[in-house]
Every structure is written in C-alpha cells, then in structure tokens.
Design a protein around this motif. Structure first.
Motif, PDB file in Angstrom:
ATOM      1  N   GLY A 185      18.599  32.905  44.654  1.00  0.00           N
ATOM      2  CA  GLY A 185      18.471  31.467  44.742  1.00  0.00           C
ATOM      3  C   GLY A 185      17.738  31.053  46.010  1.00  0.00           C
ATOM      4  O   GLY A 185      17.660  31.813  46.979  1.00  0.00           O
ATOM      5  N   VAL A 186      17.184  29.863  45.990  1.00  0.00           N
ATOM      6  CA  VAL A 186      16.487  29.343  47.160  1.00  0.00           C
ATOM      7  C   VAL A 186      17.501  29.018  48.250  1.00  0.00           C
ATOM      8  O   VAL A 186      18.443  28.266  48.018  1.00  0.00           O
ATOM      9  CB  VAL A 186      15.706  28.066  46.780  1.00  0.00           C
ATOM     10  N   ARG A 187      17.294  29.584  49.419  1.00  0.00           N
ATOM     11  CA  ARG A 187      18.176  29.271  50.538  1.00  0.00           C
ATOM     12  C   ARG A 187      17.663  28.007  51.211  1.00  0.00           C
ATOM     13  O   ARG A 187      16.480  27.882  51.521  1.00  0.00           O
ATOM     14  CB  ARG A 187      18.221  30.424  51.542  1.00  0.00           C
ATOM     15  N   LEU A 188      18.553  27.072  51.445  1.00  0.00           N
ATOM     16  CA  LEU A 188      18.145  25.824  52.053  1.00  0.00           C
ATOM     17  C   LEU A 188      17.819  26.014  53.527  1.00  0.00           C
ATOM     18  O   LEU A 188      18.535  26.705  54.247  1.00  0.00           O
ATOM     19  CB  LEU A 188      19.244  24.777  51.911  1.00  0.00           C
ATOM     20  N   THR A 189      16.745  25.418  53.946  1.00  0.00           N
ATOM     21  CA  THR A 189      16.401  25.304  55.354  1.00  0.00           C
ATOM     22  C   THR A 189      16.187  23.822  55.633  1.00  0.00           C
ATOM     23  O   THR A 189      16.104  23.001  54.704  1.00  0.00           O
ATOM     24  CB  THR A 189      15.117  26.065  55.694  1.00  0.00           C
ATOM     25  N   ARG A 190      16.071  23.477  56.884  1.00  0.00           N
ATOM     26  CA  ARG A 190      15.803  22.082  57.236  1.00  0.00           C
ATOM     27  C   ARG A 190      14.539  21.589  56.534  1.00  0.00           C
ATOM     28  O   ARG A 190      14.533  20.516  55.918  1.00  0.00           O
ATOM     29  CB  ARG A 190      15.664  21.952  58.745  1.00  0.00           C
ATOM     30  N   GLN A 191      13.472  22.376  56.614  1.00  0.00           N
ATOM     31  CA  GLN A 191      12.199  21.938  56.046  1.00  0.00           C
ATOM     32  C   GLN A 191      12.261  21.819  54.535  1.00  0.00           C
ATOM     33  O   GLN A 191      11.705  20.887  53.945  1.00  0.00           O
ATOM     34  CB  GLN A 191      11.083  22.903  56.452  1.00  0.00           C
ATOM     35  N   ARG A 192      12.941  22.772  53.889  1.00  0.00           N
ATOM     36  CA  ARG A 192      13.052  22.701  52.430  1.00  0.00           C
ATOM     37  C   ARG A 192      13.829  21.476  51.996  1.00  0.00           C
ATOM     38  O   ARG A 192      13.489  20.834  50.998  1.00  0.00           O
ATOM     39  CB  ARG A 192      13.733  23.964  51.902  1.00  0.00           C
ATOM     40  N   LEU A 193      14.870  21.137  52.727  1.00  0.00           N
ATOM     41  CA  LEU A 193      15.664  19.971  52.347  1.00  0.00           C
ATOM     42  C   LEU A 193      14.871  18.686  52.568  1.00  0.00           C
ATOM     43  O   LEU A 193      14.968  17.748  51.778  1.00  0.00           O
ATOM     44  CB  LEU A 193      16.968  19.931  53.140  1.00  0.00           C
ATOM     45  N   VAL A 194      14.092  18.646  53.631  1.00  0.00           N
ATOM     46  CA  VAL A 194      13.272  17.466  53.909  1.00  0.00           C
ATOM     47  C   VAL A 194      12.141  17.342  52.889  1.00  0.00           C
ATOM     48  O   VAL A 194      11.855  16.253  52.378  1.00  0.00           O
ATOM     49  CB  VAL A 194      12.716  17.521  55.340  1.00  0.00           C
TER      50      VAL A 194
END
Length: 238
Positions: free
Chosen positions: A10-19
């Motif tokens: 699964g895609v791991r969330l990062t700050r940039q991905r969430l933004v």
C-alpha cells in the motif's frame, strides 16, 4: 506456468503525498484540505453534523489545522509530543488540539470538492481522564485517541466509495503516527451502522459503552454515544 503476481504494498503516507493527494475511487483524490477551501469544507461537513466548531473552520483557513500531524508524517522525531507538552505548560492546549486535528477532502476530476472528513482529539475522553486525576495521561490521550467528528459526501457524488476512501486514509494516517483508537458517533436515524461495520469498525447499540481507559491509565473508563446516537470505534491492529 505463469508466475503469481505479488500483492503490491500500500501507499505509505508522507506529508507531501497527503498534501498533493492520494488516488481515490473513480478518478478522485483524497488529500489535506487547503486554506482557501475552508468554506466548502464547512459546507460539506454540515451535511453530516451541525456540531462542527467554527474554530476548526477558521483553523483550516489560517493554515493551523493539522500542522503537527503533517510534521509527524515528515518523520520528525517527537514532532507532536514536544509541542503538545509546551502547549499544556503554556496554557494554549486548545491551539494544540487544533494542530492535532485532521481536515481531509475528496476532490473529483474537475477539481471540485465532493467529500470531507474532520477528525480531532477526543475532548470527552481527555476531560474524563483529567477529572480522574491522570493529567499526564490526558495529554497522552490526545496522541493516542482520535474522534471522527464529521464525514460527508456531496449528494451527487454518493455511491462511489468516497466515504470509505476518506475513512481509509484517515485511519492510515493515525495508525502511521502510532495512535491506538479511532471512534465517532452517528445519529440513530441515519442508520449508518452497516457502513461503518464494512469499514472495520465495531458499532455499539444505543446506550452501550466500551472501555477506553485500561490501556491508557490502567483504570476502566467507559465511552458511549450521546442521546439518540450510536458509537463506532476501531482499535489499531497490533
């Protein structure tokens, strides 16, 4: 013989991905709400509840809502713990609660916001723990428990799995940040029990409670929904 495909991680969330946004169903994106979207964010949440505090809408508009959660996703050590302790010592814990709140939106192919979710520190649990004499544990509750205050999808966009997608990313974020419990309430007449059950939540009957204190303080603390509501909750899998 053809080789079996290995399941993709699964895609791991990062700050940039969430933004920037993570892919959702039917060409949508699930992402962090932007400052200029505060009004639409509020309009969507009102479809689910009238109990959203203006402070959270203003917090989104000012870029102050969820800032510590984003820092946590950035991998900064003690990104949430240290500022929370400073907030408690400095007497501005309400601002800390805002920084630990999560404003998520679902954006469609045309850039229109069609779904919204707001999760926040559980004031009821924090207050109960404080009253029981566990001041330090009350702060810990803000870093381990989160309440889903509102979840809504625009009427024209329903039936596409957007509510489930918002819940999925909400849970993923909190689990990555080592939270232990997600919970919320819905009005009985909305009959949302089966929806939350499908998303992995336990749904209690009206008037039922569940213990949320033993893991936190070693002392039982019952949590239930208000009059005319039902509680749903989900513990992080160990």
């Amino acid at each position: 013989m053809a080789k079996k495909k290995r399941p993709q991680p699964g895609v791991r969330l990062t700050r940039q991905r969430l933004v920037d946004g993570v892919a959702g169903p039917d060409g949508t994106r699930i992402r962090f709400a932007r400052q200029e979207e505060s009004r639409r964010f509020a309009e969507l949440l009102k479809l689910a509840t009238d109990e959203i505090e203006q402070a959270h809408i203003d917090g989104v508009a000012a870029g102050k809502c969820g800032t510590w959660l984003l820092e946590g996703l950035s991998g900064h050590d003690r990104a949430m713990t240290e500022p929370l302790v400073r907030a408690a010592c400095g007497g501005y814990l309400q601002e800390g609660a805002l920084a630990l709140s999560l404003p998520l939106v679902a954006e469609d192919r045309d850039g229109e916001l069609v779904g919204a979710l707001l999760a926040l520190p559980p004031g009821q649990v924090v207050q109960t723990v404080q009253q029981a004499g566990y001041e330090q544990h009350a702060l810990l509750a803000m870093l381990k428990y989160a309440k889903i205050k509102g979840l809504a999808v625009a009427e024209a966009a329903r039936g596409r799995g957007l509510g489930a997608a918002l819940l999925k990313r909400c849970a993923q974020l909190y689990w990555q940040l080592d939270f232990m419990l997600l919970f919320g309430e819905f009005e009985i007449e909305r009959a949302l029990g089966s929806f939350y059950a499908r998303q992995g939540f336990t749904v209690l009957e009206p008037g039922e409670t569940t213990d949320v204190g033993v893991l936190l303080t070693g002392r039982p603390i019952g949590l239930g929904a208000g009059p005319g509501e039902q509680l749903f909750f989900r513990w992080k899998r160990r």
